[in-house]
Scaffold this motif. Structure first.
Motif, mmCIF file in Angstrom:
data_model
loop_
_atom_site.group_PDB
_atom_site.id
_atom_site.type_symbol
_atom_site.label_atom_id
_atom_site.label_comp_id
_atom_site.label_asym_id
_atom_site.label_seq_id
_atom_site.Cartn_x
_atom_site.Cartn_y
_atom_site.Cartn_z
ATOM 1 N N GLN A 1 0.826 -1.204 0.000
ATOM 2 C CA GLN A 1 0.000 0.000 0.000
ATOM 3 C C GLN A 1 0.864 1.261 0.000
ATOM 4 N N GLN A 2 1.938 1.226 0.784
ATOM 5 C CA GLN A 2 2.821 2.385 0.830
ATOM 6 C C GLN A 2 3.526 2.602 -0.508
ATOM 7 N N MET A 3 3.939 1.491 -1.147
ATOM 8 C CA MET A 3 4.598 1.602 -2.447
ATOM 9 C C MET A 3 3.645 2.175 -3.493
ATOM 10 N N ASP B 1 3.938 5.678 -5.589
ATOM 11 C CA ASP B 1 4.000 5.652 -7.052
ATOM 12 C C ASP B 1 2.959 6.564 -7.682
ATOM 13 N N ILE B 2 1.773 6.670 -7.100
ATOM 14 C CA ILE B 2 0.698 7.426 -7.741
ATOM 15 C C ILE B 2 0.563 8.853 -7.200
ATOM 16 N N TYR B 3 1.408 9.233 -6.261
ATOM 17 C CA TYR B 3 1.259 10.511 -5.561
ATOM 18 C C TYR B 3 1.115 11.692 -6.527
ATOM 19 N N ALA B 4 1.902 11.697 -7.588
ATOM 20 C CA ALA B 4 1.913 12.838 -8.509
ATOM 21 C C ALA B 4 1.158 12.569 -9.809
ATOM 22 N N LYS B 5 0.437 11.462 -9.895
ATOM 23 C CA LYS B 5 -0.228 11.114 -11.147
ATOM 24 C C LYS B 5 -1.603 11.776 -11.259
ATOM 25 N N ASP B 6 -2.135 11.756 -12.446
ATOM 26 C CA ASP B 6 -3.422 12.380 -12.745
ATOM 27 C C ASP B 6 -4.536 11.674 -11.987
ATOM 28 N N TYR B 7 -5.246 12.416 -11.144
ATOM 29 C CA TYR B 7 -6.304 11.820 -10.336
ATOM 30 C C TYR B 7 -7.446 11.246 -11.175
ATOM 31 N N ALA B 8 -7.609 11.752 -12.378
ATOM 32 C CA ALA B 8 -8.701 11.293 -13.235
ATOM 33 C C ALA B 8 -8.340 10.031 -14.020
ATOM 34 N N SER B 9 -7.073 9.611 -13.967
ATOM 35 C CA SER B 9 -6.641 8.478 -14.783
ATOM 36 C C SER B 9 -7.103 7.151 -14.189
ATOM 37 N N PRO B 10 -7.402 6.158 -15.038
ATOM 38 C CA PRO B 10 -7.758 4.831 -14.546
ATOM 39 C C PRO B 10 -6.645 4.215 -13.697
ATOM 40 N N GLU B 11 -5.395 4.534 -14.011
ATOM 41 C CA GLU B 11 -4.269 3.997 -13.256
ATOM 42 C C GLU B 11 -4.332 4.458 -11.800
ATOM 43 N N PHE B 12 -4.563 5.769 -11.597
ATOM 44 C CA PHE B 12 -4.666 6.320 -10.244
ATOM 45 C C PHE B 12 -5.849 5.699 -9.506
ATOM 46 N N PHE C 1 -7.494 2.856 -10.099
ATOM 47 C CA PHE C 1 -7.392 1.435 -9.772
ATOM 48 C C PHE C 1 -6.388 1.198 -8.651
ATOM 49 N N ALA C 2 -5.322 1.981 -8.608
ATOM 50 C CA ALA C 2 -4.360 1.839 -7.507
ATOM 51 C C ALA C 2 -5.045 2.069 -6.166
ATOM 52 N N LEU C 3 -5.906 3.086 -6.080
ATOM 53 C CA LEU C 3 -6.646 3.319 -4.841
ATOM 54 C C LEU C 3 -7.629 2.193 -4.564
ATOM 55 N N THR C 4 -8.231 1.652 -5.623
ATOM 56 C CA THR C 4 -9.126 0.506 -5.466
ATOM 57 C C THR C 4 -8.371 -0.679 -4.897
ATOM 58 N N GLU C 5 -7.162 -0.904 -5.410
ATOM 59 C CA GLU C 5 -6.353 -2.007 -4.894
ATOM 60 C C GLU C 5 -5.992 -1.785 -3.434
ATOM 61 N N ILE D 1 -12.005 -15.590 -1.638
ATOM 62 C CA ILE D 1 -12.104 -14.126 -1.761
ATOM 63 C C ILE D 1 -10.777 -13.546 -2.237
ATOM 64 N N HIS D 2 -9.695 -13.997 -1.628
ATOM 65 C CA HIS D 2 -8.385 -13.446 -1.956
ATOM 66 C C HIS D 2 -7.978 -13.791 -3.381
ATOM 67 N N VAL D 3 -8.234 -15.016 -3.808
ATOM 68 C CA VAL D 3 -7.881 -15.429 -5.169
ATOM 69 C C VAL D 3 -8.603 -14.571 -6.200
ATOM 70 N N VAL D 4 -9.900 -14.362 -6.013
ATOM 71 C CA VAL D 4 -10.664 -13.579 -6.985
ATOM 72 C C VAL D 4 -10.176 -12.142 -7.048
ATOM 73 N N GLU D 5 -10.018 -11.514 -5.894
ATOM 74 C CA GLU D 5 -9.672 -10.091 -5.894
ATOM 75 C C GLU D 5 -8.211 -9.851 -6.236
ATOM 76 N N GLU D 6 -7.337 -10.782 -5.868
ATOM 77 C CA GLU D 6 -5.923 -10.620 -6.220
ATOM 78 C C GLU D 6 -5.677 -10.840 -7.700
ATOM 79 N N SER D 7 -6.583 -11.532 -8.384
ATOM 80 C CA SER D 7 -6.417 -11.714 -9.822
ATOM 81 C C SER D 7 -6.331 -10.361 -10.518
ATOM 82 N N ARG D 8 -7.161 -9.417 -10.098
ATOM 83 C CA ARG D 8 -7.109 -8.068 -10.680
ATOM 84 C C ARG D 8 -5.802 -7.375 -10.347
ATOM 85 N N HIS D 9 -5.354 -7.550 -9.092
ATOM 86 C CA HIS D 9 -4.113 -6.903 -8.672
ATOM 87 C C HIS D 9 -2.930 -7.422 -9.491
ATOM 88 N N MET D 10 -2.932 -8.729 -9.768
ATOM 89 C CA MET D 10 -1.827 -9.296 -10.547
ATOM 90 C C MET D 10 -1.840 -8.781 -11.980
#
Length: 328
Positions: free
Chosen positions: A119-121, A125-136, A138-142, A221-230
């Motif tokens: 979570q800290q990493m 990584d996303i601290y300075a990225k565009d808040y509107a981007s899917p990358e930002f 999804f990182a918060l979702t993860e 639960i972990h297998v399903v949700e971690e699939s997205r993270h991977m």
């Protein structure tokens, strides 16, 4: 190939297990829903969409009040570090089950430790990225997923073993540096290394006939949700490695391999043997030479090593590190 090896054979990273949980508002997970290639076009949008549809509340899904049966395992016995050894043969059924529950608690606890680092990493990584981007987004979702997973693992450990575990004190302190030095591919591939190993283990545990029902649900639960993270970690790694030079590949591969080494080395803490009434020195010696468990570890890392090779992160030094903990 043995039954456990067939069950534990890592699936294609694009596939998901068939799984239905108890909440009637959730949807059955199918391979089709997750069969998206690791490309740059729409991957993150699809991951965000699946997160909105296929996320679970452990408070509702796990039966936290069910009585603990003395013969219920925490992991499939074949995954126990002592399975197949002379020491295992001398143990009675209840002692074996107790050991597997403490090993499961240790793995879950190390998972919490690394998820906090993860979570800290991600935040770094996303601290300075565009808040509107899917990358930002999804990182918060993860990160939100990982918070729920950590609470779930903590409660699960308490349920089946009455305690949690931590890595060695020196490693616990030193790991605080990871959030500062792990950037780009180092951060995301380190995440992937930890998640891939746990994914294969838990896919087998959630099907184990003797495994505690709460543990099986936690694993599902972990297998399903971690699939997205991977998928996210693979996507970000490949994006980060575009145009990377030789020196960067060598340095990044070495850092990732060292992270993988310490994670795998820490999964089962020595205290689990004492909790099961075993002589710790004898048990550690038996576990260290257990070829059966070493074979399962190598099997669990097949797709991971393929991906590292594809990304240019499986160098000679990295291979040596992975071999020391039987990941290759």
């Amino acid at each position: 190939m043995s039954d456990v090896e067939r069950r534990a054979s890592p699936p294609n990273p694009a596939e998901e297990p068939d799984m239905t949980l108890t909440d009637p508002e959730t949807t059955t997970v199918t391979a089709e829903r997750f069969r998206d290639a690791v490309d740059s076009d729409g991957v993150l949008e699809r991951l965000l969409s699946s997160s909105a549809t296929l996320s679970y509340d452990p408070e509702k899904e796990v039966d936290w009040d069910a009585p603990l049966e003395p013969l219920h395992d925490g992991v499939n016995p074949e995954w126990c570090t002592l399975y197949g050894t002379d020491l295992w043969e001398r143990m009675g059924p209840e002692q074996r089950a107790l050991l597997t529950r403490h090993e499961a608690a240790s793995v879950a606890s190390i998972g919490i430790w690394f998820e906090m680092l993860l979570q800290q990493m991600l935040l770094e990584d996303i601290y300075a990225k565009d808040y509107a981007s899917p990358e930002f987004q999804f990182a918060l979702t993860e990160i939100a997923d990982e918070c729920r997973h950590s609470i779930m693992f903590a409660r699960g450990s308490q349920l089946i073993a009455g305690r949690s575990y931590k890595p060695a004190k020196g490693l616990h302190r030193a790991a605080r540096l990871l959030k500062w030095i792990a950037k780009g591919e180092v951060a995301y591939t380190s995440i992937l290394v930890a998640e891939e190993v746990l994914d294969v283990m838990q896919r087998d545990w959630m099907r184990g006939e003797s495994v505690n029902p709460a543990v099986k649900t936690i694993c599902k639960i972990h297998v399903v949700e971690e699939s997205r993270h991977m998928k996210f970690a693979r996507h970000e790694t490949l994006e980060a490695m575009k145009g990377a030079g030789r020196i960067r590949r060598q340095v990044s591969a070495a850092m990732i391999a060292m992270v993988g080494y310490f994670i795998v080395k820490s999964l089962v803490q020595p205290d689990v043997y004492a909790e099961a009434g075993l002589d710790v020195k004898e048990a550690r010696k038996a576990a260290a030479s257990n070829s059966h468990h070493q074979s399962l570890m190598r099997l669990s890392c097949v797709h991971l090593m393929d991906f590292l090779s594809e990304a240019g992160l499986l160098t000679s030094f990295a291979k040596r590190m992975y071999r020391r903990v039987h990941m290759i």
